[in-house]
Motif scaffolding. Structure first.
Motif, PDB file in Angstrom:
ATOM      1  N   ALA A  97       0.844  -1.141   0.070  1.00  0.00           N
ATOM      2  CA  ALA A  97      -0.043  -0.023   0.122  1.00  0.00           C
ATOM      3  C   ALA A  97       0.976   1.200  -0.103  1.00  0.00           C
ATOM      4  CB  ALA A  97      -0.911   0.199   1.196  1.00  0.00           C
ATOM      5  N   ARG A  98       2.083   1.175   0.017  1.00  0.00           N
ATOM      6  CA  ARG A  98       3.064   2.144   0.050  1.00  0.00           C
ATOM      7  C   ARG A  98       3.259   2.968  -1.325  1.00  0.00           C
ATOM      8  NH1 ARG A  98       7.684   1.041   0.127  1.00  0.00           N
ATOM      9  NH2 ARG A  98       7.707  -1.228   0.101  1.00  0.00           N
ATOM     10  N   LYS A  99       3.226   4.315  -1.406  1.00  0.00           N
ATOM     11  CA  LYS A  99       3.668   4.886  -2.845  1.00  0.00           C
ATOM     12  C   LYS A  99       4.840   4.409  -3.192  1.00  0.00           C
ATOM     13  CE  LYS A  99       1.163   9.050  -1.798  1.00  0.00           C
ATOM     14  NZ  LYS A  99       1.326  10.675  -1.494  1.00  0.00           N
ATOM     15  N   ARG A 100       4.828   4.211  -4.511  1.00  0.00           N
ATOM     16  CA  ARG A 100       6.266   3.902  -5.302  1.00  0.00           C
ATOM     17  C   ARG A 100       7.010   4.767  -4.932  1.00  0.00           C
ATOM     18  NH1 ARG A 100       5.927  -0.619  -8.343  1.00  0.00           N
ATOM     19  NH2 ARG A 100       7.734   0.019  -9.654  1.00  0.00           N
ATOM     20  N   SER A 101       8.576   4.515  -5.094  1.00  0.00           N
ATOM     21  CA  SER A 101       9.674   5.497  -4.659  1.00  0.00           C
ATOM     22  C   SER A 101      10.482   5.582  -5.935  1.00  0.00           C
ATOM     23  CB  SER A 101      10.602   4.962  -3.641  1.00  0.00           C
ATOM     24  OG  SER A 101       9.725   4.896  -2.370  1.00  0.00           O
ATOM     25  N   SER A 102      11.170   6.724  -5.967  1.00  0.00           N
ATOM     26  CA  SER A 102      12.155   6.802  -6.942  1.00  0.00           C
ATOM     27  C   SER A 102      13.317   5.901  -6.885  1.00  0.00           C
ATOM     28  CB  SER A 102      12.547   8.289  -7.091  1.00  0.00           C
ATOM     29  OG  SER A 102      13.328   8.445  -5.971  1.00  0.00           O
ATOM     30  N   LYS A 103      14.111   5.657  -8.004  1.00  0.00           N
ATOM     31  CA  LYS A 103      15.247   4.787  -8.079  1.00  0.00           C
ATOM     32  C   LYS A 103      16.415   5.588  -7.242  1.00  0.00           C
ATOM     33  CE  LYS A 103      14.375   1.848 -11.941  1.00  0.00           C
ATOM     34  NZ  LYS A 103      15.073   1.323 -13.154  1.00  0.00           N
ATOM     35  N   ASP A 104      16.432   6.849  -7.434  1.00  0.00           N
ATOM     36  CA  ASP A 104      17.507   7.579  -6.516  1.00  0.00           C
ATOM     37  C   ASP A 104      17.146   7.207  -5.263  1.00  0.00           C
ATOM     38  OD1 ASP A 104      18.652   8.698  -8.808  1.00  0.00           O
ATOM     39  OD2 ASP A 104      17.406  10.533  -8.613  1.00  0.00           O
ATOM     40  N   ALA A 105      15.847   7.255  -4.558  1.00  0.00           N
ATOM     41  CA  ALA A 105      15.679   7.070  -3.186  1.00  0.00           C
ATOM     42  C   ALA A 105      16.089   5.659  -2.552  1.00  0.00           C
ATOM     43  CB  ALA A 105      14.219   7.206  -2.914  1.00  0.00           C
ATOM     44  N   ALA A 106      15.745   4.594  -3.534  1.00  0.00           N
ATOM     45  CA  ALA A 106      16.035   3.315  -3.230  1.00  0.00           C
ATOM     46  C   ALA A 106      17.593   3.127  -3.318  1.00  0.00           C
ATOM     47  CB  ALA A 106      15.449   2.388  -4.671  1.00  0.00           C
ATOM     48  N   GLY A 107      18.311   3.845  -4.259  1.00  0.00           N
ATOM     49  CA  GLY A 107      19.655   3.547  -4.362  1.00  0.00           C
ATOM     50  C   GLY A 107      20.462   4.418  -2.984  1.00  0.00           C
ATOM     51  N   ASP A 141      15.990  -2.787 -13.391  1.00  0.00           N
ATOM     52  CA  ASP A 141      15.101  -2.891 -14.667  1.00  0.00           C
ATOM     53  C   ASP A 141      15.009  -1.495 -15.348  1.00  0.00           C
ATOM     54  OD1 ASP A 141      13.524  -3.247 -16.907  1.00  0.00           O
ATOM     55  OD2 ASP A 141      11.722  -4.380 -15.618  1.00  0.00           O
ATOM     56  N   PRO A 142      15.669  -1.464 -16.598  1.00  0.00           N
ATOM     57  CA  PRO A 142      15.808  -0.171 -17.181  1.00  0.00           C
ATOM     58  C   PRO A 142      14.509   0.487 -17.581  1.00  0.00           C
ATOM     59  CG  PRO A 142      16.785  -1.958 -18.624  1.00  0.00           C
ATOM     60  CD  PRO A 142      16.557  -2.386 -17.277  1.00  0.00           C
ATOM     61  N   ALA A 143      13.472  -0.545 -17.758  1.00  0.00           N
ATOM     62  CA  ALA A 143      12.272  -0.024 -18.235  1.00  0.00           C
ATOM     63  C   ALA A 143      11.232   0.550 -17.102  1.00  0.00           C
ATOM     64  CB  ALA A 143      11.410  -1.428 -18.885  1.00  0.00           C
ATOM     65  N   LYS A 144      11.770   0.270 -15.921  1.00  0.00           N
ATOM     66  CA  LYS A 144      10.733   0.735 -14.699  1.00  0.00           C
ATOM     67  C   LYS A 144      11.619   2.076 -14.440  1.00  0.00           C
ATOM     68  CE  LYS A 144       8.511  -2.834 -14.254  1.00  0.00           C
ATOM     69  NZ  LYS A 144       6.939  -2.960 -14.375  1.00  0.00           N
ATOM     70  N   SER A 145      10.839   3.112 -14.029  1.00  0.00           N
ATOM     71  CA  SER A 145      11.352   4.587 -13.655  1.00  0.00           C
ATOM     72  C   SER A 145      11.090   4.583 -12.396  1.00  0.00           C
ATOM     73  CB  SER A 145      10.247   5.525 -14.252  1.00  0.00           C
ATOM     74  OG  SER A 145       8.808   5.350 -13.996  1.00  0.00           O
ATOM     75  N   ASP A 146      10.464   3.800 -11.517  1.00  0.00           N
ATOM     76  CA  ASP A 146      10.479   3.618  -9.911  1.00  0.00           C
ATOM     77  C   ASP A 146      10.338   2.424  -9.459  1.00  0.00           C
ATOM     78  OD1 ASP A 146       7.924   2.922 -10.753  1.00  0.00           O
ATOM     79  OD2 ASP A 146       6.860   5.198 -10.223  1.00  0.00           O
ATOM     80  N   VAL A 147      10.387   2.298  -8.330  1.00  0.00           N
ATOM     81  CA  VAL A 147      10.445   0.931  -7.372  1.00  0.00           C
ATOM     82  C   VAL A 147       9.109   0.924  -6.495  1.00  0.00           C
ATOM     83  CG1 VAL A 147      12.745   0.668  -7.928  1.00  0.00           C
ATOM     84  CG2 VAL A 147      12.087   1.660  -5.848  1.00  0.00           C
ATOM     85  N   GLY A 148       8.669  -0.397  -6.474  1.00  0.00           N
ATOM     86  CA  GLY A 148       7.883  -0.749  -5.346  1.00  0.00           C
ATOM     87  C   GLY A 148       8.557  -0.900  -4.012  1.00  0.00           C
ATOM     88  N   LEU A 208      11.445   0.036   2.275  1.00  0.00           N
ATOM     89  CA  LEU A 208      11.684  -0.206   1.049  1.00  0.00           C
ATOM     90  C   LEU A 208      12.294  -1.659   0.662  1.00  0.00           C
ATOM     91  CD1 LEU A 208      12.818   2.947  -1.109  1.00  0.00           C
ATOM     92  CD2 LEU A 208      10.930   1.455  -1.596  1.00  0.00           C
ATOM     93  N   ILE A 209      13.101  -2.184   1.469  1.00  0.00           N
ATOM     94  CA  ILE A 209      13.730  -3.404   1.523  1.00  0.00           C
ATOM     95  C   ILE A 209      13.017  -4.602   1.771  1.00  0.00           C
ATOM     96  CG2 ILE A 209      15.475  -4.833   2.709  1.00  0.00           C
ATOM     97  CD1 ILE A 209      17.009  -2.209   3.600  1.00  0.00           C
ATOM     98  N   ALA A 210      13.014  -5.371   0.734  1.00  0.00           N
ATOM     99  CA  ALA A 210      12.513  -6.939   0.642  1.00  0.00           C
ATOM    100  C   ALA A 210      13.302  -7.801   0.357  1.00  0.00           C
ATOM    101  CB  ALA A 210      11.375  -6.688  -0.487  1.00  0.00           C
ATOM    102  N   GLU A 211      13.736  -8.532   1.522  1.00  0.00           N
ATOM    103  CA  GLU A 211      14.820  -9.270   1.666  1.00  0.00           C
ATOM    104  C   GLU A 211      14.117 -10.785   1.217  1.00  0.00           C
ATOM    105  OE1 GLU A 211      18.390 -10.956   4.316  1.00  0.00           O
ATOM    106  OE2 GLU A 211      17.188  -9.669   5.107  1.00  0.00           O
TER     107      GLU A 211
END
Length: 505
Positions: A97-107, A141-148, A208-211
């Motif tokens: 249910a969380r909002k998707r995050s940018s790849k920069d934030a995940a990085g 994945d280069p086709a994805k602009s953000d991450v769940g 964000l971490i899904a182990e």
């Protein structure tokens, strides 16, 4: 690699997070509508829960199939089948249910994890060291602009000084060198795992971490990235692979990627709630009889040629200590032929009462609970159908008892009590979400109960200024076509500034 919930999307007027919570609780064994409704993250009446679950059932979020590994040919008999979440149901139950995050934030989250792993490897008192950190999923994945979420796998190894040590020695080592890191309340066999989590993720693991595990990564046979490698010095330039180097193909135990079902589209062909939901999905003390299969000869003769399909009709066998004391037949009718009025009726007929039919109130309450939940579920689903299809007819929902049923002491009072739940009170939540609370009247034995929500055509200008359940312009546009006479009267009343009755009785 998880599915995501669209926060703007609703299911029967309720947030999808409530549907997710219901499915998760159901999967864990909570099957009673009243108990499910009392969950803190749900807070719905038992009738509303019945409506949500039955709509989910109709939309394929549940499936009936043999138990895992059970031979298909042997499981042809119904007693060998079980109801479970379908792939669509699992997609909702496991969705984030969380909002998707940018790849920069995940990085940034990944970099923090890598730095912690490097610091842990340089700690001479550490219990374990991190060998590798793998990343896969939408982040690479280069086709994805953000991450769940940030899908990772962490490979660790035991430090040489503790290699082969027993659990007692490892736990005493943690207590001595890392006091306070692992609470005393943590199970003795889980202290090492808890310590590792604190070292890698800090006081609280980032959301964000899904182990995942290494064997799942291998079985996925999907693109992955080696982001940390102790054998090359730890923090090094990452290496991308088409799949894990030790993967030999997609594992048989890996299901196809779950896809969120389309839940927002209305079911155009409305049908009353299938009573079979009470023995296929939900569990109550009284289960409806929706088929001639398996009936005792006596009950079969009593029901005769009456329809027992769960929608057009069903029966209720009220027993005390295994003896049938009463058999009720319930049928429902729905007229939606008029554009400005829908008439729904539930009829209860007593087709058998024993001479010693003096049922305890508890038995009445249980039988009435199931019938009342179906009645309320039908009203809730009708109100939602009205909203989804963009029309505004009044809903008249009535219950009729035959004379014999009406003389059953306590039954009338029990049934009446269930209708009060439409508007709710201090002890139970209302049946409907706020946006659908208009134009509904409950009737009992052809008498107005005084429960319901006033139709918009009697709103005055002050009411329209306060209510946000119905758009005034949309309603009047619809009314001009559905009921021209009522439209003209309403326009005259609004122009005259007349007062109206209260919005809710």
């Amino acid at each position: 690699m998880t599915t995501n919930i669209d926060r703007k999307e609703t299911f029967l007027g309720h947030s999808l997070t409530k549907l997710k919570t219901l499915l998760l609780a159901w999967e864990k064994g909570n099957r009673h509508p009243g108990s499910l409704g009392r969950l803190s993250n749900v807070s719905l009446s038992s009738g509303a829960v019945t409506a949500v679950i039955s709509d989910a059932y109709d939309r394929g979020l549940f499936e009936t199939s043999p138990p895992f590994g059970f031979p298909q040919d042997v499981a042809s008999g119904h007693r060998f089948l079980e109801t479970k979440l379908s792939d669509a149901g699992l997609a909702v139950a496991s969705a984030s249910a969380r909002k998707r995050s940018s790849k920069d934030a995940a990085g940034r989250v990944l970099n923090d994890l890598i730095e912690r792993a490097d610091a842990l490897n340089r700690d001479p008192k550490g219990v374990q060291r991190v060998e590798k950190i793998w990343v896969f999923g939408s982040f690479i994945d280069p086709a994805k602009s953000d991450v769940g979420d940030l899908d990772i796998v962490v490979e660790t190894s035991m430090r040489a000084k503790l290699f082969g040590a027993g659990i007692d020695r490892i736990n005493h080592h943690i207590e001595k060198h890392y006091p306070g890191v692992v609470p005393e309340s943590i199970d003795w066999f889980r202290k090492e795992r808890h310590w590792l989590g604190k070292m890698l993720y800090g006081p609280r693991r980032h959301a964000l971490i899904a182990e995942s595990s290494l064997h799942i990564l291998k079985d996925l046979n999907c693109p992955c990235r080696l982001a940390f490698d102790a054998s090359r010095g730890g923090i090094v330039p990452p290496i991308d692979y088409p799949h894990h180097p030790q993967s030999t193909g997609r594992g048989d135990n890996i299901r196809d990627r779950l896809v969120m079902p389309q839940l927002g589209e209305p079911v155009t062909d409305f049908r009353v709630t299938d009573a079979s939901v009470f023995h296929e999905v939900l569990r109550t003390s009284f289960r409806p009889i929706t088929s001639k299969d398996g009936l005792s000869l006596a009950v079969s003769r009593l029901t005769g040629d009456r329809v027992l399909d769960g929608r057009n009709g069903f029966a209720v066998d009220i027993q005390v200590e295994g003896d049938t004391k009463a058999v009720l037949y319930v049928s429902r009718s729905l007229e939606m032929t008029s554009e400005d009025q829908w008439n729904y009726r539930l009829n209860v007929e007593s087709i058998y009462q024993s001479r010693d039919c003096h049922l305890h109130d508890r038995d009445f309450a249980r039988a009435c609970g199931m019938i009342g939940d179906l009645f309320n579920a039908d009203v809730a689903r009708l109100a939602n159908h009205r909203e989804r299809t963009g029309v505004y007819p009044e809903i008249f929902a009535d219950i009729e008892l035959c004379q014999r049923t009406g003389r059953m002491a306590g039954f009338v009072e029990e049934m009446r009590d269930h209708f009060v739940s439409l508007c709710g009170d201090a002890y139970r939540p209302a049946l409907l979400p706020e946006k659908q609370r208009y134009g509904i009247e409950y009737g009992f034995q052809q008498f107005e109960l005084g429960y319901g929500y006033t139709a918009p055509h009697v709103f005055d200008n002050e009411d329209w200024g306060e209510v946000d359940t119905v758009d005034k312009d949309d309603y009047l546009k619809w009314l001009s076509t559905a009921s021209p006479t009522q439209y003209r009267e309403t326009i005259v009343e609004l122009a005259a500034g007349s007062s109206s009755t209260a919005l809710a009785s």
